[in-house]
Scaffold this active site. Structure first.
Site, PDB file in Angstrom:
ATOM      1  N   LYS A  35      13.176 -12.832 -31.646  1.00  0.00           N
ATOM      2  CA  LYS A  35      13.188 -13.846 -32.714  1.00  0.00           C
ATOM      3  C   LYS A  35      14.601 -14.052 -33.219  1.00  0.00           C
ATOM      4  CE  LYS A  35       9.020 -12.186 -34.895  1.00  0.00           C
ATOM      5  NZ  LYS A  35       9.480 -10.904 -35.397  1.00  0.00           N
ATOM      6  N   GLU A  62       6.687  -9.343 -38.012  1.00  0.00           N
ATOM      7  CA  GLU A  62       7.639  -9.427 -39.107  1.00  0.00           C
ATOM      8  C   GLU A  62       7.945 -10.916 -39.283  1.00  0.00           C
ATOM      9  OE1 GLU A  62      12.149  -7.973 -40.254  1.00  0.00           O
ATOM     10  OE2 GLU A  62      11.265  -7.301 -38.369  1.00  0.00           O
ATOM     11  N   ARG A  80       6.410  -4.208 -23.102  1.00  0.00           N
ATOM     12  CA  ARG A  80       6.556  -5.547 -23.650  1.00  0.00           C
ATOM     13  C   ARG A  80       6.730  -6.564 -22.529  1.00  0.00           C
ATOM     14  NH1 ARG A  80       9.837  -5.397 -27.984  1.00  0.00           N
ATOM     15  NH2 ARG A  80      10.481  -7.540 -27.877  1.00  0.00           N
TER      16      ARG A  80
HETATM   17  P1  ATP Z   1      11.400  -9.734 -31.947  1.00  0.00           P
HETATM   18  O1  ATP Z   1      12.580  -9.009 -31.446  1.00  0.00           O
HETATM   19  O2  ATP Z   1      11.124 -10.944 -31.153  1.00  0.00           O
HETATM   20  O3  ATP Z   1      11.461 -10.000 -33.415  1.00  0.00           O
HETATM   21  P2  ATP Z   1       9.621  -7.665 -32.618  1.00  0.00           P
HETATM   22  O4  ATP Z   1       8.912  -6.656 -31.815  1.00  0.00           O
HETATM   23  O5  ATP Z   1      10.654  -7.189 -33.553  1.00  0.00           O
HETATM   24  O6  ATP Z   1      10.172  -8.757 -31.649  1.00  0.00           O
HETATM   25  P3  ATP Z   1       7.520  -8.192 -34.435  1.00  0.00           P
HETATM   26  O7  ATP Z   1       7.331  -9.363 -35.315  1.00  0.00           O
HETATM   27  O8  ATP Z   1       7.825  -6.900 -35.064  1.00  0.00           O
HETATM   28  O9  ATP Z   1       8.626  -8.577 -33.399  1.00  0.00           O
HETATM   29  O10 ATP Z   1       6.293  -8.059 -33.435  1.00  0.00           O
HETATM   30  C1  ATP Z   1       4.935  -8.131 -33.766  1.00  0.00           C
HETATM   31  C2  ATP Z   1       4.149  -7.496 -32.661  1.00  0.00           C
HETATM   32  O11 ATP Z   1       4.401  -8.169 -31.430  1.00  0.00           O
HETATM   33  C3  ATP Z   1       4.562  -6.052 -32.460  1.00  0.00           C
HETATM   34  O12 ATP Z   1       3.407  -5.272 -32.338  1.00  0.00           O
HETATM   35  C4  ATP Z   1       5.361  -6.066 -31.199  1.00  0.00           C
HETATM   36  O13 ATP Z   1       5.265  -4.864 -30.510  1.00  0.00           O
HETATM   37  C5  ATP Z   1       4.755  -7.238 -30.433  1.00  0.00           C
HETATM   38  N1  ATP Z   1       5.733  -7.829 -29.523  1.00  0.00           N
HETATM   39  C6  ATP Z   1       6.948  -8.324 -29.832  1.00  0.00           C
HETATM   40  N2  ATP Z   1       7.600  -8.720 -28.738  1.00  0.00           N
HETATM   41  C7  ATP Z   1       6.775  -8.494 -27.689  1.00  0.00           C
HETATM   42  C8  ATP Z   1       6.870  -8.693 -26.272  1.00  0.00           C
HETATM   43  N3  ATP Z   1       7.954  -9.218 -25.715  1.00  0.00           N
HETATM   44  N4  ATP Z   1       5.820  -8.330 -25.505  1.00  0.00           N
HETATM   45  C9  ATP Z   1       4.720  -7.818 -26.063  1.00  0.00           C
HETATM   46  N5  ATP Z   1       4.561  -7.600 -27.367  1.00  0.00           N
HETATM   47  C10 ATP Z   1       5.575  -7.925 -28.186  1.00  0.00           C
HETATM   48 MG    MG Z   2      11.513  -7.024 -35.238  1.00  0.00          MG
END
Ligand code: ATP
Ligand code: MG
Length: 559
Positions: free
Chosen positions: A269, A33, A259
């Site tokens: 993020k 995202e 994760r």
């Molecule tokens: P954040 O809270 O940092 O925004 P998110 O999962 O909402 O994390 P996304 O941009 O939706 O962020 O993530 C893109 C991809 O990265 C998704 O497939 C997510 O599952 C993966 N991802 C995000 N954080 C992690 C993590 N800590 N370990 C492994 N994969 C991750």
């Molecule tokens: Mg997110």
């Protein structure tokens, strides 16, 4: 059954699918995202998705999950592309945006409505929450649940045409209000949000929810394995339900993995963005940040990050990885490739009284004892030098093997020197200049008569040394689990950054460019910071990437 050679359970599934000819080509995706910069947790997902595509001759799509118009920015999209490339991966022609599918998603929603699988609900957001029930209390059906399809179609079209205000109504899937899985209790599929989108502008005022958009995007792109983190496990029945109701081109398999969590830092993020916004750090690429851009600026290499992601493995249960492990892999990598240089961080002047004034000797210095192919360089040696203030003590305790009055040490790559007298600041009593003699029969740092010294110091020639600023870093948070802290901004350790001005480095670093890495002997691994400038406004700034002390290696030895 043949035993799988796969490195992890996801690759085992894929090998099985290839063997059974379930798929001819493996297609994965990385779906960020664009609401912030990527962090080391994303690196794990990138290495997994792109790594699988590489290992099985498939492909991996980069897809921006830009379904929430209020949060996304172009800057984030550009940074994400840069970070994925820098990590060493390539999406080829397969760059997608979920927003490109809005038209198609709308059509799929219409199909659900026509099939009596979705309805427009006029309950307020509070009422919807109330009606949904809890884990222990079953949900209640909305009074609008049984509207005829024709009425729903009309209302949904009018939602799209902007006739209703934000929050006035939503489109919901008609599944099961008594399901033990809360995600299946008539989840919202579309909401009204009268906010322009950075790509579709004001074309839309209704936007699909993640659960609706994600599975459809995967299906439209022909993804075979939709790999996501464990928190989506409970969403999988919904993922499958939506695809089962619709004439989609394929039905990808969702697989969840744990994760990555790293101690002393945060993987979100949103929270990292808060640190940037509140100026608790200098930006998304502050070298203390766990972002890919922060790690890059700090001097981490893509190789080290990939090795780290590889070695921590892919599991089904959440765990926390020690930050020391990440640092271990950057040391391992830089030990092989970083040239050794000399830098004096806290300079103390040394005058070699028996060395000829104005004489300059260019001494040989090997660039990396780990790799003879890296060759050697010439170091200027002169009468006036600087050594590290910590390498001299007027009144040394026992077992102090560095320089002290009457003591002899080796200057790395140069000569043995003996301390004769000390000039002190009359007010503070602090040493300001050390007078020494050198032994010309010890050129290169070895004595012809086999005389041994216990200490070796690094040094720079006073007339040749270059001024530099050196930034030392410690953990951004002193608590091991900052995610648990109430106020993340307050939890930042003010001592996590130390700026040393007036450091002196050897002249060979005159042309160092941002991103270059080296080891400063006895001080750690360093990289040239982006704040460095060439030319008339010349300025040298170094970041300490990692200290030489490997706490992880120590932990492992003990075990
Ligand atoms: P954040 O809270 O940092 O925004 P998110 O999962 O909402 O994390 P996304 O941009 O939706 O962020 O993530 C893109 C991809 O990265 C998704 O497939 C997510 O599952 C993966 N991802 C995000 N954080 C992690 C993590 N800590 N370990 C492994 N994969 C991750
Ligand atoms: Mg997110």
């Amino acid at each position: 059954m043949e035993e799988s050679l796969a490195r992890d359970f996801i690759r085992a599934i894929i090998e099985e699918d290839l063997k059974n000819k379930t798929h001819e080509e493996i297609i994965t995706r990385f779906p960020p995202e664009p609401n912030g910069y990527l962090h080391i947790g994303h690196a794990k997902s990138i290495c997994l998705n792109f790594g699988i595509a590489r290992d099985y001759n498939g492909r991996c799509h980069l897809r921006f999950d830009d379904t929430d118009p209020s949060k996304e920015e172009i800057e984030y999209i550009e940074s994400i592309k840069e970070d994925v490339k820098w990590l060493g991966f390539d999406w080829g022609d397969h760059l997608y945006y979920a927003s490109d599918y809005f038209e198609k998603m709308y059509e799929y929603a219409v199909l659900l409505i026509t099939g009596n699988k979705a309805y427009v609900d006029d309950l307020s957001p509070e009422q919807i929450r109330e009606y949904r029930g809890t884990l222990t209390r079953t949900g209640k059906e909305s009074p609008y649940r049984n509207r005829p399809a024709s009425e729903n179609l009309d209302l949904f079209r009018r939602m799209k045409d902007g006739e209703f205000d934000d929050g006035a109504c939503v489109l919901r899937a008609k599944i099961d209000m008594s399901s033990p899985n809360m995600n299946m209790r008539d989840p919202t599929l579309y909401r009204i949000k009268k906010v322009p989108h950075h790509r579709t502008k004001d074309r839309w005022c209704i936007y699909p929810m993640y659960d609706f958009a994600h599975c459809l995007s995967d299906a439209m792109e022909g993804i075979t394995h939709s790999i996501c983190t464990l928190e989506f496990e409970d969403h999988r029945p919904l993922y499958d339900w939506i695809l089962d109701q619709l004439p989609v081109p394929c039905h990808p398999r969702q697989i969840e993995f744990a994760r990555l969590n790293v101690s002393h830092t945060i993987m979100s993020k949103r929270k990292l963005g808060l640190l940037v916004e509140k100026k608790a750090v200098s930006g998304w690429d502050d070298p203390r940040m766990p972002t890919i851009s922060g790690l890059r600026r700090r001097g981490f290499t893509p190789e080290a990050i990939r090795t780290f992601c590889d070695r921590i493995g892919v599991a089904k249960t959440n765990s926390v990885v020690d930050l020391a492990l990440l640092e271990h892999y950057i040391r391992e990598d830089l030990n092989k490739r970083a040239p050794r240089m000399m830098a004096v961080l806290s300079p103390l002047k040394v005058v070699i009284d028996n060395y000829q004034e104005d004489k300059v000797e260019w001494l040989d210095a090997e660039n990396n004892p780990e790799d003879p192919a890296m060759g050697s360089r010439k170091l200027p040696f002169t009468r006036e030098l600087f050594i590290e203030r910590d390498d001299f003590m007027e009144d040394p305790p026992p077992k102090y093997f560095r320089l002290a009055p009457g003591r002899e040490i080796r200057l790395k790559h140069a000569y043995y020197i003996r301390c004769e007298t000390v000039e002190k600041d009359p007010k503070t009593g602090e040493a300001v200049e050390i007078h020494c003699t050198y032994d010309e029969k010890t050129r290169g740092g070895w004595s012809e008569d086999g005389r041994k010294v216990r200490g070796t110091s690094h040094w720079v020639s006073a007339p040749h040394a270059l001024r530099a600023e050196v930034r030392l870093y410690d953990h951004l948070f002193c608590v091991p689990n900052p995610a648990e802290e109430k106020d993340i901004v307050q939890s930042v350790d003010p001592e996590s950054l130390t700026v040393l001005d007036g450091c002196l480095v050897e002249p060979g670093l005159a042309d160092a460019k941002p991103g270059d890495t080296c080891q400063f002997l006895r001080q750690g691994y360093f990289s040239v910071d982006a704040d460095s400038k060439a030319g008339v406004k010349k300025r040298l700034v170094f970041n300490r990437t990692a200290t030489l002390r490997d706490t992880w290696a120590k932990i492992q030895k003990k075990q």
